[in-house]
Design an enzyme around this catalytic site. Sequence first.
Site, PDB file in Angstrom:
ATOM      1  N   ALA A 230      35.220  11.172   8.407  1.00 16.12           N
ATOM      2  CA  ALA A 230      34.209  11.921   7.654  1.00 16.12           C
ATOM      3  C   ALA A 230      33.056  12.396   8.539  1.00 16.12           C
ATOM      4  CB  ALA A 230      33.660  11.043   6.538  1.00 16.12           C
ATOM      5  N   LYS A 231      32.908  11.767   9.695  1.00 15.03           N
ATOM      6  CA  LYS A 231      31.876  12.132  10.686  1.00 15.03           C
ATOM      7  C   LYS A 231      30.495  12.252  10.025  1.00 15.03           C
ATOM      8  CE  LYS A 231      35.348  14.270  13.645  1.00 15.03           C
ATOM      9  NZ  LYS A 231      36.507  14.266  12.721  1.00 15.03           N
TER      10      LYS A 231
END
Length: 269
Positions: free
Chosen positions: A95-96
């Site tokens: 998802a960073k």
Amino acid sequence: METKQLIEQIKLKKSFLCIGLDVDIDKIPSHLLEETDPVFAFNKAIIDATHHLAVAYKPNIAFYEAYGIKGWQSLKKTIDYINEKYPELFTIADAKRGDIGNTSTMYAKAFFEDLNFDSVTIAPYMGKDSVEPFLAFKNKHTILLALTSNEGAFDFQTKDVEGVPLYQKVLQTSKSYKNSENLMYVVGATKATYLKEIRNIIPESFLLVPGVGAQGGSLDEVCKYGKTQNIGLLINSSRGIIYASKDENFAQKAAGKAKELQQQMAAYL
Ligand SMILES: O=c1ccn([C@@H]2O[C@H](COP(=O)(O)O)[C@@H](O)[C@H]2O)c(=O)[nH]1
């Protein structure tokens, strides 16, 4: 999941393969489009056909957010399916994320509590207070971007900061964060030669290594420079496995691609 369980699975399966579930509706077999949830049907078939060859699965959240509420439902069904049917698998929400502490806590709740992933990828740019809320979760892992697989990694990550490349600063500084034992790092397979330096800073940490297959990184190079006594690597392939075929037998073809990588990995175990 505790790291020791992950290591046990790696030894048992003779695999450190992570399969990326980056599902693009335009690329899945057309017969699945008749299903109520084609994305989940695709994931379920891929997971059932490959779970014995892999130790981890990594849905990239962008591929689910792109389809709005339906996409989020497909993601939830996928993670629930893995957790119920194959609880031994390590799960990664790619998802960073990362924001001010107050907001990071809510991201952490979303991925660790609501969705119940084992780990989430985090961008380190906002620093300590953006990362520590994720690290506070017991038996959950925070996978910090260190040196990414893309060309743009050279824009900032390798630039000199106080005498060392920025990615090395990220590794060094993050070791002082509270609960840093819950950290893992992303290093791209296309940057395999940097792994020697990286291992000098973080000799034992697990690395998530994307970039073999479609991006051209070499599994052997990654192992040569990055392997530890416990392997310490999760090598990801997404498109190279899940889109092996668009026919009815797509899941078996995907398993064939996964087996090729697993057999290469077995030589290191
Ligand atoms: O440095 C990075 C960080 C993340 N990724 C992600 O991994 C997969 C790779 O997919 P392939 O199809 O095997 O190329 C994808 O989700 C990326 O967003 C990365 O490639 N590099």
